[in-house]
Design a protein around this motif. Structure first.
Motif, PDB file in Angstrom:
ATOM      1  N   ASP A  70       0.865  -1.180   0.000  1.00  0.00           N
ATOM      2  CA  ASP A  70       0.000   0.000   0.000  1.00  0.00           C
ATOM      3  C   ASP A  70       0.901   1.228   0.000  1.00  0.00           C
ATOM      4  O   ASP A  70       1.399   1.640   1.047  1.00  0.00           O
ATOM      5  CB  ASP A  70      -0.915  -0.014   1.229  1.00  0.00           C
ATOM      6  N   ASP A  71       1.108   1.795  -1.184  1.00  0.00           N
ATOM      7  CA  ASP A  71       2.061   2.903  -1.306  1.00  0.00           C
ATOM      8  C   ASP A  71       1.428   4.269  -1.101  1.00  0.00           C
ATOM      9  O   ASP A  71       2.083   5.299  -1.258  1.00  0.00           O
ATOM     10  CB  ASP A  71       2.776   2.846  -2.654  1.00  0.00           C
ATOM     11  N   GLY A  72       0.151   4.292  -0.763  1.00  0.00           N
ATOM     12  CA  GLY A  72      -0.485   5.566  -0.432  1.00  0.00           C
ATOM     13  C   GLY A  72      -1.052   6.341  -1.602  1.00  0.00           C
ATOM     14  O   GLY A  72      -1.678   7.392  -1.402  1.00  0.00           O
ATOM     15  N   HIS A  73      -0.865   5.858  -2.834  1.00  0.00           N
ATOM     16  CA  HIS A  73      -1.415   6.570  -3.984  1.00  0.00           C
ATOM     17  C   HIS A  73      -2.916   6.299  -4.092  1.00  0.00           C
ATOM     18  O   HIS A  73      -3.332   5.144  -4.184  1.00  0.00           O
ATOM     19  CB  HIS A  73      -0.721   6.123  -5.273  1.00  0.00           C
ATOM     20  N   PRO A  74      -3.739   7.345  -4.097  1.00  0.00           N
ATOM     21  CA  PRO A  74      -5.187   7.126  -4.255  1.00  0.00           C
ATOM     22  C   PRO A  74      -5.497   6.551  -5.640  1.00  0.00           C
ATOM     23  O   PRO A  74      -4.737   6.754  -6.598  1.00  0.00           O
ATOM     24  CB  PRO A  74      -5.777   8.531  -4.111  1.00  0.00           C
ATOM     25  N   ALA A  87     -10.840  23.741  -7.249  1.00  0.00           N
ATOM     26  CA  ALA A  87     -11.465  24.818  -8.010  1.00  0.00           C
ATOM     27  C   ALA A  87     -11.988  25.907  -7.084  1.00  0.00           C
ATOM     28  O   ALA A  87     -12.162  27.057  -7.500  1.00  0.00           O
ATOM     29  CB  ALA A  87     -12.596  24.256  -8.880  1.00  0.00           C
ATOM     30  N   ASP A  88     -12.253  25.551  -5.832  1.00  0.00           N
ATOM     31  CA  ASP A  88     -12.684  26.522  -4.823  1.00  0.00           C
ATOM     32  C   ASP A  88     -11.455  26.946  -4.022  1.00  0.00           C
ATOM     33  O   ASP A  88     -10.893  26.163  -3.263  1.00  0.00           O
ATOM     34  CB  ASP A  88     -13.730  25.878  -3.905  1.00  0.00           C
ATOM     35  N   GLU A  89     -11.034  28.191  -4.188  1.00  0.00           N
ATOM     36  CA  GLU A  89      -9.808  28.661  -3.558  1.00  0.00           C
ATOM     37  C   GLU A  89      -9.907  28.783  -2.039  1.00  0.00           C
ATOM     38  O   GLU A  89      -8.888  28.962  -1.372  1.00  0.00           O
ATOM     39  CB  GLU A  89      -9.391  30.001  -4.159  1.00  0.00           C
ATOM     40  N   ALA A  90     -11.101  28.662  -1.503  1.00  0.00           N
ATOM     41  CA  ALA A  90     -11.244  28.708  -0.052  1.00  0.00           C
ATOM     42  C   ALA A  90     -10.908  27.372   0.599  1.00  0.00           C
ATOM     43  O   ALA A  90     -10.631  27.306   1.796  1.00  0.00           O
ATOM     44  CB  ALA A  90     -12.674  29.102   0.323  1.00  0.00           C
ATOM     45  N   VAL A  91     -10.898  26.305  -0.190  1.00  0.00           N
ATOM     46  CA  VAL A  91     -10.745  24.950   0.336  1.00  0.00           C
ATOM     47  C   VAL A  91      -9.273  24.588   0.511  1.00  0.00           C
ATOM     48  O   VAL A  91      -8.454  24.833  -0.376  1.00  0.00           O
ATOM     49  CB  VAL A  91     -11.427  23.929  -0.600  1.00  0.00           C
ATOM     50  N   THR A  92      -8.951  24.005   1.648  1.00  0.00           N
ATOM     51  CA  THR A  92      -7.610  23.467   1.897  1.00  0.00           C
ATOM     52  C   THR A  92      -7.613  21.981   1.557  1.00  0.00           C
ATOM     53  O   THR A  92      -8.476  21.231   2.015  1.00  0.00           O
ATOM     54  CB  THR A  92      -7.199  23.655   3.365  1.00  0.00           C
ATOM     55  N   LEU A  93      -6.646  21.573   0.746  1.00  0.00           N
ATOM     56  CA  LEU A  93      -6.524  20.183   0.324  1.00  0.00           C
ATOM     57  C   LEU A  93      -5.224  19.594   0.845  1.00  0.00           C
ATOM     58  O   LEU A  93      -4.243  20.307   1.067  1.00  0.00           O
ATOM     59  CB  LEU A  93      -6.515  20.080  -1.200  1.00  0.00           C
ATOM     60  N   VAL A  94      -5.223  18.280   1.006  1.00  0.00           N
ATOM     61  CA  VAL A  94      -3.992  17.541   1.254  1.00  0.00           C
ATOM     62  C   VAL A  94      -3.945  16.475   0.176  1.00  0.00           C
ATOM     63  O   VAL A  94      -4.786  15.574   0.146  1.00  0.00           O
ATOM     64  CB  VAL A  94      -3.977  16.908   2.660  1.00  0.00           C
ATOM     65  N   TRP A  95      -3.005  16.610  -0.751  1.00  0.00           N
ATOM     66  CA  TRP A  95      -2.964  15.728  -1.911  1.00  0.00           C
ATOM     67  C   TRP A  95      -1.542  15.296  -2.229  1.00  0.00           C
ATOM     68  O   TRP A  95      -0.581  15.818  -1.669  1.00  0.00           O
ATOM     69  CB  TRP A  95      -3.618  16.396  -3.116  1.00  0.00           C
ATOM     70  N   THR A  96      -1.429  14.329  -3.113  1.00  0.00           N
ATOM     71  CA  THR A  96      -0.107  13.837  -3.499  1.00  0.00           C
ATOM     72  C   THR A  96       0.470  14.716  -4.599  1.00  0.00           C
ATOM     73  O   THR A  96      -0.254  15.491  -5.256  1.00  0.00           O
ATOM     74  CB  THR A  96      -0.195  12.389  -4.018  1.00  0.00           C
ATOM     75  N   TYR A 142       2.540  13.296   0.490  1.00  0.00           N
ATOM     76  CA  TYR A 142       1.407  14.220   0.586  1.00  0.00           C
ATOM     77  C   TYR A 142       1.894  15.616   0.959  1.00  0.00           C
ATOM     78  O   TYR A 142       2.887  15.774   1.664  1.00  0.00           O
ATOM     79  CB  TYR A 142       0.404  13.728   1.623  1.00  0.00           C
ATOM     80  N   GLN A 143       1.158  16.605   0.489  1.00  0.00           N
ATOM     81  CA  GLN A 143       1.488  17.991   0.796  1.00  0.00           C
ATOM     82  C   GLN A 143       0.204  18.808   0.860  1.00  0.00           C
ATOM     83  O   GLN A 143      -0.799  18.460   0.217  1.00  0.00           O
ATOM     84  CB  GLN A 143       2.441  18.573  -0.249  1.00  0.00           C
ATOM     85  N   PRO A 144       0.212  19.887   1.623  1.00  0.00           N
ATOM     86  CA  PRO A 144      -0.996  20.704   1.737  1.00  0.00           C
ATOM     87  C   PRO A 144      -1.089  21.745   0.629  1.00  0.00           C
ATOM     88  O   PRO A 144      -0.092  22.240   0.117  1.00  0.00           O
ATOM     89  CB  PRO A 144      -0.822  21.378   3.098  1.00  0.00           C
ATOM     90  N   SER A 145      -2.319  22.049   0.255  1.00  0.00           N
ATOM     91  CA  SER A 145      -2.621  23.186  -0.609  1.00  0.00           C
ATOM     92  C   SER A 145      -3.573  24.064   0.179  1.00  0.00           C
ATOM     93  O   SER A 145      -4.730  23.700   0.404  1.00  0.00           O
ATOM     94  CB  SER A 145      -3.269  22.707  -1.919  1.00  0.00           C
ATOM     95  N   GLN A 159      -6.724  16.724  10.358  1.00  0.00           N
ATOM     96  CA  GLN A 159      -7.166  15.401   9.921  1.00  0.00           C
ATOM     97  C   GLN A 159      -6.047  14.668   9.196  1.00  0.00           C
ATOM     98  O   GLN A 159      -5.847  13.462   9.381  1.00  0.00           O
ATOM     99  CB  GLN A 159      -8.381  15.539   9.000  1.00  0.00           C
ATOM    100  N   ALA A 160      -5.282  15.397   8.364  1.00  0.00           N
ATOM    101  CA  ALA A 160      -4.165  14.790   7.644  1.00  0.00           C
ATOM    102  C   ALA A 160      -3.060  14.354   8.594  1.00  0.00           C
ATOM    103  O   ALA A 160      -2.428  13.314   8.396  1.00  0.00           O
ATOM    104  CB  ALA A 160      -3.616  15.768   6.605  1.00  0.00           C
TER     105      ALA A 160
END
Length: 223
Positions: A70-74, A87-96, A142-145, A159-160
Motif C-alpha cells: 500500500d504505497d499511499g497513492h489514491p 477549483a474553490d480557492e477557499a478549500v484546503t486540500l492535502v494531496w499527493t 502528501y502535501q498541503p494546498s 485530519q491529515a
C-alpha cells in the motif's frame, strides 16, 4: 529508505515468510529483493508480507510483494474527487504530488467550463505519473494546498496529521493559535482581589495565591 539494520530485518522477514509458505529462499535472492524494496518503509513491507502469507498460493515472489504494498497513492477517481475541490480557492486540500500535477494539466479545461474533458485529462496524466512513481519505488508524498478559509484549513490539516499523511511540523505554522486567556480574573483584580482564572494551571494558581497573600499583607499594614 531502509537503514542497514532495517535491511537485515527485512532479510529475516523474507526468509521467514518464504518458510511459512513452504519453501526456502537463498541469501542472494533475499538480497536482491531487499534492493528492490528498500525505498519503502519497513511497516509497509511487513503488512505486504503478511498479505502474501495469507493470500498467495505457491512461492513467494517480488511481484507478489509489490502487488500488496500500500504505497499511499489514491485510485484515479479518488484523486480526481480530491483535485476538483481545488477549483474553490477557499478549500484546503492535502494531496499527493501526482494529484497536484495532474490537476495542473486539467485546470485550463475546467476553467473553460468543460469538466468532462478536464476529468479525462486528469485521469490520463495521473495514471501515467503514478505509474512512473511506482516504477521509481517509494510511497506517495502528501502535501498541503492552503485555502482561504482558516477554520476549514485547521480541520483539514489536523485530519491529515491524524491520518499520518502529514507531520505536525509540516503544518504547525499554518494552524491557528487558540485565543489567549488570562491566568487571572481581570474583574476580580478591578475589585482589589487576586483570583486565578479557571484556565490557569496549578503552578500559576500557586503563584497567584502567593501574590494575593502579599496583597492582603500590604493592605493590613496600610490599615
Amino acid at each position: 529508505m531502509l537503514t542497514d539494520a532495517e535491511q537485515d530485518q527485512l532479510v529475516d522477514m523474507l526468509a521467514t515468510t518464504a518458510e511459512v509458505m513452504g519453501e526456502k529462499i537463498s541469501p542472494n535472492a533475499a538480497t536482491y529483493m531487499v534492493l528492490d524494496l528498500l525505498s519503502y518503509p519497513l511497516p509497509t513491507l511487513a503488512r505486504a508480507l503478511t498479505a502474501c502469507r495469507r493470500e498467495v498460493k505457491g512461492r513467494l515472489s517480488l511481484a507478489a510483494i509489490m502487488e500488496r504494498i500500500d504505497d499511499g497513492h489514491p485510485a484515479p477517481n479518488e484523486a480526481w474527487a480530491v483535485a476538483i475541490r481545488a477549483a474553490d480557492e477557499a478549500v484546503t486540500l492535502v494531496w499527493t504530488e501526482q494529484t497536484r500535477d495532474a490537476w495542473t494539466a486539467a485546470l485550463p479545461l475546467v476553467e473553460a467550463g468543460d469538466k468532462i474533458a478536464g476529468r479525462a485529462a486528469f485521469l490520463e496524466v495521473y495514471t501515467r505519473l503514478v505509474k512512473e512513481a511506482r516504477a521509481a519505488g517509494g510511497c506517495a508524498v502528501y502535501q498541503p494546498s492552503l485555502g482561504h478559509d482558516a477554520g476549514a484549513r485547521d480541520a483539514a490539516l489536523q485530519q491529515a496529521v491524524n491520518a499520518g499523511r502529514l507531520a505536525h511540523e509540516q503544518v504547525a505554522e499554518h494552524l491557528s493559535l487558540p485565543a489567549a486567556t488570562p491566568a487571572f480574573n481581570p474583574l476580580a483584580l478591578l475589585a482589589g482581589r487576586v483570583e486565578a482564572s479557571p484556565e490557569a494551571n496549578e503552578r500559576t494558581r500557586e503563584r497567584l495565591a502567593e501574590i494575593a497573600e502579599l496583597f492582603r499583607s500590604d493592605q493590613g499594614a496600610a490599615a
